[in-house]
Design a protein around this motif. Structure first.
Motif, PDB file in Angstrom:
ATOM      1  N   PRO A  57       4.297  12.345   2.303  1.00 26.71           N
ATOM      2  CA  PRO A  57       3.849  13.641   2.684  1.00 26.71           C
ATOM      3  C   PRO A  57       2.400  13.759   2.725  1.00 26.71           C
ATOM      4  CG  PRO A  57       5.176  13.896   0.525  1.00 26.71           C
ATOM      5  CD  PRO A  57       5.131  12.550   1.160  1.00 26.71           C
ATOM      6  N   LEU A  58       1.719  13.303   1.886  1.00 29.48           N
ATOM      7  CA  LEU A  58       0.298  13.479   1.550  1.00 29.48           C
ATOM      8  C   LEU A  58      -0.653  12.454   2.685  1.00 29.48           C
ATOM      9  CD1 LEU A  58      -2.235  14.434  -0.021  1.00 29.48           C
ATOM     10  CD2 LEU A  58      -1.991  12.271  -1.395  1.00 29.48           C
ATOM     11  N   ASP A  59      -0.011  11.469   2.789  1.00 27.38           N
ATOM     12  CA  ASP A  59      -0.876  10.708   3.896  1.00 27.38           C
ATOM     13  C   ASP A  59      -0.492  11.301   5.438  1.00 27.38           C
ATOM     14  OD1 ASP A  59      -2.381   8.027   4.236  1.00 27.38           O
ATOM     15  OD2 ASP A  59      -0.622   7.699   5.671  1.00 27.38           O
ATOM     16  N   GLU A  60       0.586  11.899   5.499  1.00 21.96           N
ATOM     17  CA  GLU A  60       0.800  12.432   6.877  1.00 21.96           C
ATOM     18  C   GLU A  60       0.105  13.695   7.097  1.00 21.96           C
ATOM     19  OE1 GLU A  60       4.932  14.259   8.897  1.00 21.96           O
ATOM     20  OE2 GLU A  60       5.011  11.953   8.330  1.00 21.96           O
ATOM     21  N   ALA A  61      -0.084  14.496   5.863  1.00 20.38           N
ATOM     22  CA  ALA A  61      -0.831  15.801   5.919  1.00 20.38           C
ATOM     23  C   ALA A  61      -2.388  15.398   6.351  1.00 20.38           C
ATOM     24  CB  ALA A  61      -0.707  16.511   4.601  1.00 20.38           C
ATOM     25  N   PHE A  90      10.199  17.080   1.516  1.00 17.86           N
ATOM     26  CA  PHE A  90       9.142  16.097   2.372  1.00 17.86           C
ATOM     27  C   PHE A  90       8.216  17.277   3.181  1.00 17.86           C
ATOM     28  CE2 PHE A  90       6.816  14.187   5.536  1.00 17.86           C
ATOM     29  CZ  PHE A  90       6.477  12.715   5.277  1.00 17.86           C
ATOM     30  N   GLY A  91       8.879  17.982   3.917  1.00 12.64           N
ATOM     31  CA  GLY A  91       8.134  18.951   4.769  1.00 12.64           C
ATOM     32  C   GLY A  91       7.327  19.956   4.181  1.00 12.64           C
ATOM     33  N   ARG A  94       4.245  18.453   2.481  1.00 13.18           N
ATOM     34  CA  ARG A  94       3.366  18.338   3.669  1.00 13.18           C
ATOM     35  C   ARG A  94       2.621  19.468   3.816  1.00 13.18           C
ATOM     36  NH1 ARG A  94       6.031  16.201   8.753  1.00 13.18           N
ATOM     37  NH2 ARG A  94       6.753  18.304   8.615  1.00 13.18           N
ATOM     38  N   GLN A  95       3.319  20.637   3.919  1.00 14.61           N
ATOM     39  CA  GLN A  95       2.897  21.881   4.124  1.00 14.61           C
ATOM     40  C   GLN A  95       1.673  22.276   3.124  1.00 14.61           C
ATOM     41  OE1 GLN A  95       3.126  23.847   7.095  1.00 14.61           O
ATOM     42  NE2 GLN A  95       1.248  24.693   6.413  1.00 14.61           N
ATOM     43  N   PHE A  97      -0.003  20.488   1.026  1.00 14.84           N
ATOM     44  CA  PHE A  97      -1.068  19.572   1.134  1.00 14.84           C
ATOM     45  C   PHE A  97      -1.954  19.774   2.324  1.00 14.84           C
ATOM     46  CE2 PHE A  97       1.606  16.026  -0.913  1.00 14.84           C
ATOM     47  CZ  PHE A  97       1.476  16.542  -2.097  1.00 14.84           C
ATOM     48  N   VAL A  98      -1.379  20.230   3.405  1.00  9.64           N
ATOM     49  CA  VAL A  98      -2.301  20.590   4.611  1.00  9.64           C
ATOM     50  C   VAL A  98      -2.942  21.828   4.212  1.00  9.64           C
ATOM     51  CG1 VAL A  98      -1.618  21.609   7.006  1.00  9.64           C
ATOM     52  CG2 VAL A  98      -0.833  19.740   6.431  1.00  9.64           C
TER      53      VAL A  98
END
Length: 204
Positions: A57-61, A90-91, A94-95, A97-98
């Motif tokens: 999730p960090l990489d996706e963010a 996961f979601g 990710r949020q 980190f974003v």
């Protein structure tokens, strides 16, 4: 004032009306954003936890914010060492980190560096997100996770409150270290899946 005969308003009056309408439009959009963020903040979405590598999730963010960072001349440094799995949504991760990355981008302006590090620590995993922005004065540092606290003209003060809530729901902690003129570092610590399982196991 209108000229005699009910003609159109004078140019100055027209300009003032246009400025007021533009102000109303901006404030309406701002209110709409605040309401949306408030609903997101208040909504208790059911957690969908599973064992995962927190780097995913960090990489996706980082991929989601990378274009904006580049537009502002901000470089991303990744030091994503292998770490144990955590049990997480996961979601939601990710949020979180974003939100931190966007906050850092706004703080840095048009130049800087965002450094992201993962590391194992005892029975936890740490994700550190550091920026080279102006830093946060000591008198504001204790308030940054409070709902509606913001130093930004167009901010809602919910971004970091959302992060705090997500981390807390995952049984983790978040710490911030900042120095005026040098930057800010957020450290999110999450229990490993093994540690979480051990904590939930019934006593023998």
């Amino acid at each position: 004032a209108r000229p005699r005969g009910g003609g159109p308003p004078a140019a100055a009056r027209r300009a003032a009306l246009q400025r007021n309408l533009a102000l109303i439009e901006r404030e309406t959009q701002r209110c709409s954003t605040i309401v949306k963020n408030l609903l997101d903040f208040a909504r208790e979405r059911p957690m969908q936890p599973r064992a995962l590598d927190p780097r995913a999730p960090l990489d996706e963010a980082l991929s989601l914010v990378e274009n904006q960072l580049k537009t502002h001349g901000i470089a991303i440094e990744r030091d994503l060492a292998a770490v144990p799995e955590v049990v997480a949504d996961f979601g939601q991760l990710r949020q979180a980190f974003v939100n931190i990355a966007f906050n850092a981008c706004e703080a840095m302006g048009d130049a800087g560096r965002l450094r992201v590090t993962t590391r194992a620590a005892d029975e936890s995993v740490e994700v550190v997100i550091e920026d080279t922005g102006p830093g946060i004065p000591a008198d504001r540092l204790s308030k940054i996770f409070d709902p509606f606290f913001t130093t930004k003209e167009k901010g809602t003060g919910l971004g970091l409150s959302v992060v705090y809530g997500i981390v807390e729901r995952h049984g983790g902690t978040i710490a911030v270290d900042s120095e005026v003129g040098r930057g800010t570092a957020f450290t999110i610590r999450l229990p490993t899946s093994a540690a979480a399982a051990a904590a939930e196991a019934p006593a023998a």
